[in-house]
Design a protein around this motif. Structure first.
Motif, PDB file in Angstrom:
ATOM      1  N   ILE A 216      -0.697  11.544  -6.151  1.00 29.24           N
ATOM      2  CA  ILE A 216      -1.492  12.082  -5.044  1.00 29.24           C
ATOM      3  C   ILE A 216      -0.726  13.230  -4.412  1.00 29.24           C
ATOM      4  O   ILE A 216       0.506  13.225  -4.381  1.00 29.24           O
ATOM      5  CB  ILE A 216      -1.789  10.988  -4.001  1.00 29.24           C
ATOM      6  CG1 ILE A 216      -2.527   9.815  -4.654  1.00 29.24           C
ATOM      7  CG2 ILE A 216      -2.618  11.535  -2.842  1.00 29.24           C
ATOM      8  CD1 ILE A 216      -2.732   8.631  -3.728  1.00 29.24           C
TER       9      ILE A 216
ATOM     10  N   SER B  58       1.904   6.921  -6.852  1.00 26.40           N
ATOM     11  CA  SER B  58       0.656   7.439  -7.428  1.00 26.40           C
ATOM     12  C   SER B  58       0.661   8.968  -7.436  1.00 26.40           C
ATOM     13  O   SER B  58       1.327   9.604  -6.615  1.00 26.40           O
ATOM     14  CB  SER B  58      -0.540   6.929  -6.624  1.00 26.40           C
ATOM     15  OG  SER B  58      -0.461   7.379  -5.286  1.00 26.40           O
TER      16      SER B  58
ATOM     17  N   SER C 140       1.305  15.295  -2.042  1.00 22.48           N
ATOM     18  CA  SER C 140       2.312  14.703  -1.161  1.00 22.48           C
ATOM     19  C   SER C 140       1.942  14.776   0.308  1.00 22.48           C
ATOM     20  O   SER C 140       2.203  13.839   1.067  1.00 22.48           O
ATOM     21  CB  SER C 140       3.664  15.393  -1.386  1.00 22.48           C
ATOM     22  OG  SER C 140       3.563  16.776  -1.130  1.00 22.48           O
TER      23      SER C 140
ATOM     24  N   ILE D 232       0.842  -1.206   0.000  1.00 20.73           N
ATOM     25  CA  ILE D 232       0.000   0.000   0.000  1.00 20.73           C
ATOM     26  C   ILE D 232       0.872   1.249   0.000  1.00 20.73           C
ATOM     27  O   ILE D 232       0.619   2.205  -0.749  1.00 20.73           O
ATOM     28  CB  ILE D 232      -0.935  -0.005   1.223  1.00 20.73           C
ATOM     29  CG1 ILE D 232      -1.995  -1.106   1.082  1.00 20.73           C
ATOM     30  CG2 ILE D 232      -1.626   1.354   1.388  1.00 20.73           C
ATOM     31  CD1 ILE D 232      -2.886  -1.264   2.282  1.00 20.73           C
ATOM     32  N   GLY D 233       1.921   1.239   0.815  1.00 23.36           N
ATOM     33  CA  GLY D 233       2.830   2.392   0.849  1.00 23.36           C
ATOM     34  C   GLY D 233       3.511   2.627  -0.483  1.00 23.36           C
ATOM     35  O   GLY D 233       3.642   3.775  -0.928  1.00 23.36           O
TER      36      GLY D 233
ATOM     37  N   MET E 253      -5.540   3.498   4.894  1.00 22.25           N
ATOM     38  CA  MET E 253      -5.817   2.336   4.044  1.00 22.25           C
ATOM     39  C   MET E 253      -5.264   1.058   4.666  1.00 22.25           C
ATOM     40  O   MET E 253      -5.921   0.006   4.615  1.00 22.25           O
ATOM     41  CB  MET E 253      -5.217   2.554   2.655  1.00 22.25           C
ATOM     42  CG  MET E 253      -5.930   3.603   1.822  1.00 22.25           C
ATOM     43  SD  MET E 253      -5.239   3.751   0.158  1.00 22.25           S
ATOM     44  CE  MET E 253      -5.565   2.119  -0.510  1.00 22.25           C
TER      45      MET E 253
ATOM     46  N   LYS F 201      -0.226  11.823   1.592  1.00 23.34           N
ATOM     47  CA  LYS F 201       0.177  10.458   1.292  1.00 23.34           C
ATOM     48  C   LYS F 201       0.329   9.623   2.558  1.00 23.34           C
ATOM     49  O   LYS F 201      -0.110   8.465   2.608  1.00 23.34           O
ATOM     50  CB  LYS F 201       1.487  10.453   0.486  1.00 23.34           C
ATOM     51  CG  LYS F 201       1.305  10.823  -0.979  1.00 23.34           C
ATOM     52  CD  LYS F 201       2.589  10.637  -1.756  1.00 23.34           C
ATOM     53  CE  LYS F 201       2.374  10.883  -3.247  1.00 23.34           C
ATOM     54  NZ  LYS F 201       3.608  10.683  -4.028  1.00 23.34           N
TER      55      LYS F 201
ATOM     56  N   LEU G 112      -3.108   8.904   4.081  1.00 24.23           N
ATOM     57  CA  LEU G 112      -3.834   7.936   3.264  1.00 24.23           C
ATOM     58  C   LEU G 112      -3.260   6.539   3.435  1.00 24.23           C
ATOM     59  O   LEU G 112      -4.006   5.550   3.517  1.00 24.23           O
ATOM     60  CB  LEU G 112      -3.778   8.361   1.795  1.00 24.23           C
ATOM     61  CG  LEU G 112      -4.623   7.551   0.816  1.00 24.23           C
ATOM     62  CD1 LEU G 112      -6.096   7.633   1.196  1.00 24.23           C
ATOM     63  CD2 LEU G 112      -4.405   8.053  -0.605  1.00 24.23           C
ATOM     64  N   CYS G 113      -1.939   6.438   3.501  1.00 25.93           N
ATOM     65  CA  CYS G 113      -1.289   5.137   3.683  1.00 25.93           C
ATOM     66  C   CYS G 113      -1.694   4.511   5.009  1.00 25.93           C
ATOM     67  O   CYS G 113      -2.028   3.317   5.075  1.00 25.93           O
ATOM     68  CB  CYS G 113       0.228   5.307   3.597  1.00 25.93           C
ATOM     69  SG  CYS G 113       1.152   3.777   3.824  1.00 25.93           S
TER      70      CYS G 113
ATOM     71  N   ILE H  55       0.949   4.059  -3.021  1.00 30.01           N
ATOM     72  CA  ILE H  55       0.647   5.471  -2.765  1.00 30.01           C
ATOM     73  C   ILE H  55       1.837   6.355  -3.114  1.00 30.01           C
ATOM     74  O   ILE H  55       1.689   7.475  -3.608  1.00 30.01           O
ATOM     75  CB  ILE H  55       0.224   5.660  -1.296  1.00 30.01           C
ATOM     76  CG1 ILE H  55      -1.116   4.972  -1.045  1.00 30.01           C
ATOM     77  CG2 ILE H  55       0.134   7.143  -0.925  1.00 30.01           C
ATOM     78  CD1 ILE H  55      -1.579   5.019   0.387  1.00 30.01           C
TER      79      ILE H  55
END
Length: 234
Positions: free
Chosen positions: A204, A202, A206, A195-196, A216, A209, A212-213, A199
């Motif tokens: 996204i 991606s 900064s 996941i890290g 998720m 991030k 979000l990591c 992300i």
């Protein structure tokens, strides 16, 4: 020899009461010391602004605050939530008072819990983590004093190859902490790493991030735990 259920319950109640008293004292002293630190941090700019008369105006102050908050403000919410399961109540106060959470307090707390085989979030783990953070803060203070007195001279004497290696210290610490916990549950370590990585590459913004990591990874692992519980129940 059979255990006496009444004595077991009394022992658990005594432990819970002791931890409750410990948490109450941690909240009292933690809030008090943090409030004193805030006052001490504001004393110099307040003195310069309203006593010396060097106030820059509220426009630059607000502009600087908005710019800084826009860059790192999300961490004011994410960091306490992310670090709390490992640091505990008292450890959170200590860590946020002394700083260097990710590269000092967090690894020392995790190492102390690992050394005695304590589970994260347990009473035993919280006490061990507090001792680890307290010792880390003490050593950090001693090292800072030494660095202040002669650190710049020592750094000037170091070869350039060693100076460039300082850039890898923080990633190495995070990697060690990840490996330490991933060893217990390799699947969750793999999930968090994937996941890290996803992300990171991606497109996204900064500054969200990390948040979000964390969100998720927690969501996915909780979902996996629920699936395990359903399988056990069936």
């Amino acid at each position: 020899m059979a255990l006496n259920p009444q004595k077991v319950l009394q022992g658990d109640a005594s432990i819970n009461q002791g931890m409750a008293n410990f948490h109450n004292k941690a909240h009292f002293w933690g809030r008090l010391t943090l409030f004193m630190t805030i006052l001490a941090s504001l004393s110099a700019p307040l003195y310069m602004s309203f006593v010396v008369g060097a106030h820059p105006g509220w426009g630059p102050i607000l502009a600087g605050l908005i710019g800084y908050a826009g860059f790192i403000g999300v961490m004011w919410v994410i960091e306490p939530i992310t670090y709390y399961p490992i640091l505990g109540i008292a450890g959170t106060y200590l860590a946020f008072l002394s700083g260097n959470i990710s590269n000092l307090c967090l690894p020392c707390s995790a190492a102390a819990q690992e050394a005695i085989g304590a589970e994260n979030g347990s009473n035993k783990g919280e006490i061990a983590g507090v001792f680890g953070i307290a010792v880390a803060c003490l050593v950090n203070t001693i090292v800072i004093v030494i660095v202040i007195l002669g650190g710049s001279y020592i750094i000037m004497m170091l070869p350039e190859a060693i100076k460039s290696a300082f850039n890898f210290i923080l990633p190495a610490i995070f990697g060690a902490v990840l490996g330490q916990f991933a060893f217990k549950t390799p699947l969750y370590g793999l999930v968090g790493s994937l996941i890290g990585l996803a992300i990171l590459v991606s497109p996204i913004i900064s500054f969200i991030k990390i948040a979000l990591c964390v969100a998720m990874t927690i969501t996915f692992i909780l979902y996996m735990e629920k699936l395990k519980d359903k399988k056990r129940a069936s």
